[in-house]
Motif scaffolding. Structure first.
Motif, PDB file in Angstrom:
ATOM      1  N   ALA A   5       6.457   5.721  -6.511  1.00  0.00           N
ATOM      2  CA  ALA A   5       7.662   5.346  -6.897  1.00  0.00           C
ATOM      3  C   ALA A   5       9.238   5.800  -6.682  1.00  0.00           C
ATOM      4  CB  ALA A   5       7.570   4.359  -6.800  1.00  0.00           C
ATOM      5  N   ASP A   6      10.004   5.528  -6.167  1.00  0.00           N
ATOM      6  CA  ASP A   6      10.972   6.031  -6.815  1.00  0.00           C
ATOM      7  C   ASP A   6      12.563   5.278  -7.242  1.00  0.00           C
ATOM      8  OD1 ASP A   6      11.616   8.289  -4.833  1.00  0.00           O
ATOM      9  OD2 ASP A   6      11.418   6.527  -3.403  1.00  0.00           O
ATOM     10  N   LEU A   7      11.965   4.288  -8.207  1.00  0.00           N
ATOM     11  CA  LEU A   7      12.252   3.051  -8.965  1.00  0.00           C
ATOM     12  C   LEU A   7      11.659   1.974  -8.541  1.00  0.00           C
ATOM     13  CD1 LEU A   7      14.914   0.548  -7.010  1.00  0.00           C
ATOM     14  CD2 LEU A   7      13.503   2.540  -5.510  1.00  0.00           C
ATOM     15  N   ASP A  15       0.542  -0.974   0.113  1.00  0.00           N
ATOM     16  CA  ASP A  15      -0.199  -0.081   0.025  1.00  0.00           C
ATOM     17  C   ASP A  15       1.364   1.312  -0.021  1.00  0.00           C
ATOM     18  OD1 ASP A  15      -2.233  -1.851   0.306  1.00  0.00           O
ATOM     19  OD2 ASP A  15      -1.953  -1.881   1.948  1.00  0.00           O
ATOM     20  N   ALA A  16       1.782   1.001  -0.666  1.00  0.00           N
ATOM     21  CA  ALA A  16       2.824   2.948  -0.406  1.00  0.00           C
ATOM     22  C   ALA A  16       2.602   2.633   0.771  1.00  0.00           C
ATOM     23  CB  ALA A  16       2.158   3.621  -1.768  1.00  0.00           C
ATOM     24  N   LEU A  17       3.479   2.004   2.046  1.00  0.00           N
ATOM     25  CA  LEU A  17       3.202   2.487   3.615  1.00  0.00           C
ATOM     26  C   LEU A  17       4.588   3.692   3.285  1.00  0.00           C
ATOM     27  CD1 LEU A  17       1.460  -0.016   5.216  1.00  0.00           C
ATOM     28  CD2 LEU A  17       0.814   1.990   4.945  1.00  0.00           C
ATOM     29  N   ALA A  18       5.756   2.897   2.170  1.00  0.00           N
ATOM     30  CA  ALA A  18       7.415   3.292   2.919  1.00  0.00           C
ATOM     31  C   ALA A  18       7.365   5.076   1.991  1.00  0.00           C
ATOM     32  CB  ALA A  18       7.848   2.460   1.970  1.00  0.00           C
ATOM     33  N   ALA A  23       0.805  -1.870 -16.645  1.00  0.00           N
ATOM     34  CA  ALA A  23      -0.319  -1.012 -15.702  1.00  0.00           C
ATOM     35  C   ALA A  23       0.521  -1.112 -14.167  1.00  0.00           C
ATOM     36  CB  ALA A  23      -1.740  -1.811 -15.736  1.00  0.00           C
ATOM     37  N   GLN A  24       0.711  -1.777 -13.882  1.00  0.00           N
ATOM     38  CA  GLN A  24       1.384  -1.897 -12.025  1.00  0.00           C
ATOM     39  C   GLN A  24       2.518  -0.259 -12.466  1.00  0.00           C
ATOM     40  OE1 GLN A  24       0.239  -3.605  -9.767  1.00  0.00           O
ATOM     41  NE2 GLN A  24       1.276  -2.444  -8.550  1.00  0.00           N
ATOM     42  N   ILE A  25       3.737  -1.010 -13.505  1.00  0.00           N
ATOM     43  CA  ILE A  25       4.361   0.018 -13.542  1.00  0.00           C
ATOM     44  C   ILE A  25       3.652   1.566 -12.931  1.00  0.00           C
ATOM     45  CG2 ILE A  25       6.782   1.007 -14.409  1.00  0.00           C
ATOM     46  CD1 ILE A  25       7.457  -1.324 -16.019  1.00  0.00           C
ATOM     47  N   ALA A  26       2.956   1.779 -13.905  1.00  0.00           N
ATOM     48  CA  ALA A  26       2.492   3.094 -13.790  1.00  0.00           C
ATOM     49  C   ALA A  26       1.772   3.797 -12.951  1.00  0.00           C
ATOM     50  CB  ALA A  26       0.920   3.042 -15.216  1.00  0.00           C
ATOM     51  N   ARG A  27       0.854   2.451 -11.655  1.00  0.00           N
ATOM     52  CA  ARG A  27       0.418   2.735 -10.407  1.00  0.00           C
ATOM     53  C   ARG A  27       1.359   2.735  -9.917  1.00  0.00           C
ATOM     54  NH1 ARG A  27      -3.233  -1.343 -11.632  1.00  0.00           N
ATOM     55  NH2 ARG A  27      -1.562  -2.979 -11.281  1.00  0.00           N
ATOM     56  N   ASN A  28       2.420   2.207  -9.467  1.00  0.00           N
ATOM     57  CA  ASN A  28       4.010   2.600  -8.011  1.00  0.00           C
ATOM     58  C   ASN A  28       4.539   3.583  -8.805  1.00  0.00           C
ATOM     59  OD1 ASN A  28       3.316  -0.230  -7.940  1.00  0.00           O
ATOM     60  ND2 ASN A  28       5.371  -1.025  -8.828  1.00  0.00           N
ATOM     61  N   ALA A  29       3.985   4.123 -10.110  1.00  0.00           N
ATOM     62  CA  ALA A  29       4.660   5.816 -10.513  1.00  0.00           C
ATOM     63  C   ALA A  29       4.217   6.269  -9.848  1.00  0.00           C
ATOM     64  CB  ALA A  29       5.084   6.084 -11.911  1.00  0.00           C
ATOM     65  N   ALA A  30       2.615   6.263  -9.637  1.00  0.00           N
ATOM     66  CA  ALA A  30       1.659   7.194  -9.711  1.00  0.00           C
ATOM     67  C   ALA A  30       1.819   7.102  -7.849  1.00  0.00           C
ATOM     68  CB  ALA A  30       0.276   7.169 -10.276  1.00  0.00           C
ATOM     69  N   ALA A  31       2.279   6.143  -7.433  1.00  0.00           N
ATOM     70  CA  ALA A  31       1.961   6.274  -5.709  1.00  0.00           C
ATOM     71  C   ALA A  31       3.144   6.451  -5.182  1.00  0.00           C
ATOM     72  CB  ALA A  31       1.460   4.508  -5.916  1.00  0.00           C
TER      73      ALA A  31
END
Ligand SMILES: [Zn+2]
Length: 394
Positions: free
Chosen positions: A175-177, A116-119, A165-173
């Motif tokens: 993510a630094d990498l 859940d992008a807690l970090a 889609a997953q990379i886009a989700r992570n980037a939107a959340a």
């Protein structure tokens, strides 16, 4: 934040062979503004600045841990722990672990898989000063195959569209990498075995391209020799573990290693402070094979970076130095080890503002009792930690 002049018997500016005896570092508003000898700097800095005099001590760049999982509790079953945890409680536990790492002198961590992008949220709290902790680079949910390694973190993908889609989700959340589980892993016994590839070479290329489109690099978890080869070919930035495993043995490939060196792909050969127990469990034959491939990579000129995999079973958040001692036991020089822990790690993560002490860089630094160039144990005797200029005193 006040101006502060730190003086000590020696300042390691980084790389670790760059040492100023009777040195001084001036910190102002979170940044390093001057580095030199105490004799030069002390008279030139106005009397209103505070002075931190540290006789017998060393000032050096803050330590970097390129592979942690703040969401895991280092207990025997982090998977159920993370899956069942209430998000609020998990976030509080992660903040506690981050603080523990900061106290141990770690001023930057790369979190390679959480929920859940807690970090990312914790990163924001630390940046704003509402929480104490190291600077965090977060991969958010690692990409993995369906039912694959660490799928419970939410990054399972099957098709190319899923990957995008997953990379886009992570980037939107935030993510630094991007982290990809290129092979199976020991933590997920129901998934592929640790030497089995979870993605095709074409999928790995897509992951690297797609991450780059979002301005992100890729860290690849890869135990298997095939998975390592495919990751190097795809152009990932770091290979995690890099244990060269096949179904029944260890198969090292010097040609793939040569390309790794040529393309400046760093290796994060994670070990916890508990490594003597880990080697004992592996048994003499496999432990020797594991050590031999690390020596081979070192001889080939591979850039190693430091990672503890803190959070997985047996890998606690407070024993960074134990990990460094593993490399000393293999014959790595102390200068190499300190570079692994600072300048090399910063560079591999694309950070140009930390990992060394020079004017204009972030004031990420530690003061330790003794000289870590002669005795790594000095790194356990932390006197002060500055993260972006914010002091913590032990
Ligand atoms: Zn890991």
């Amino acid at each position: 934040m006040n101006k502060i002049l730190i003086t000590a018997d020696r300042v390691i500016t980084g790389p670790a062979d760059q040492v100023i005896d009777d040195g001084a570092v001036l910190v102002d508003a979170g940044m390093i503004t001057a580095v030199g000898t105490a004799a030069e700097l002390d008279p030139s800095v106005d009397a209103s600045a505070s002075r931190l005099r540290c006789p017998g001590a060393t000032v050096m760049p803050g330590l970097i841990d390129c592979h942690v999982h703040l969401a895991f509790d280092a207990g025997p079953d982090p998977i159920s722990e993370v899956a069942q945890a209430d998000p609020g409680e998990l976030a509080a536990a992660m903040a506690g672990r981050a603080e523990q790492m900061l106290d141990a002198g770690v001023t930057t961590v790369r979190d390679l898989g959480d929920r859940d992008a807690l970090a990312v949220r914790l990163r924001t709290s630390i940046e704003s000063g509402t929480a104490a902790g190291p600077r965090i680079l977060s991969a958010t949910a690692p990409l993995t195959s369906r039912g694959g390694h660490c799928g419970f973190l939410g990054g399972e993908v099957t098709t190319d569209d899923d990957i995008r889609a997953q990379i886009a989700r992570n980037a939107a959340a935030g993510a630094d990498l991007i982290k990809v589980m290129a092979s199976g892993g020991a933590l997920t016994p129901s998934g592929p075995r640790m030497w089995e590839s979870q993605f095709t070479p074409a999928q790995l290329r897509l992951i690297v391209e797609e991450a780059a489109r979002h301005g992100l690099g890729v860290a690849a978890h890869a135990h298997g020799t095939d998975a390592i080869a495919h990751c190097v070919e795809a152009g990932v930035r770091t290979v995690e573990h890099c244990s060269w495993r096949t179904a029944d043995s260890t198969v090292y490939d010097p040609e793939i290693t040569r390309r790794m060196v040529e393309n400046d792909i760093a290796v994060c050969r994670c070990v916890s402070g508990n490594w003597p127990l880990f080697l004992e469990k592996l048994g003499p034959e496999r432990a020797d094979a594991m050590v031999e491939v690390i020596r081979n990579m070192r001889e080939a000129g591979v850039r190693f970076i430091a990672g503890t995999d803190a959070g997985v079973p047996g890998a606690g958040f407070g024993d960074y130095v134990g990990m460094l001692e593993f490399f000393a036991s293999l014959g790595f020089k102390h200068t190499e080890i300190l570079d692994m822990a600072t300048t090399n790690s910063a560079r591999a993560m694309g950070l140009t503002d930390t990992g060394a002490l020079a004017p204009g860089l972030r004031a990420d630094l530690i003061v330790v009792d003794g000289d870590p160039l002669t005795e790594l144990d000095a790194l356990r005797r932390i006197q002060h930690v500055f993260a972006a200029g914010r002091p913590t005193t032990n």
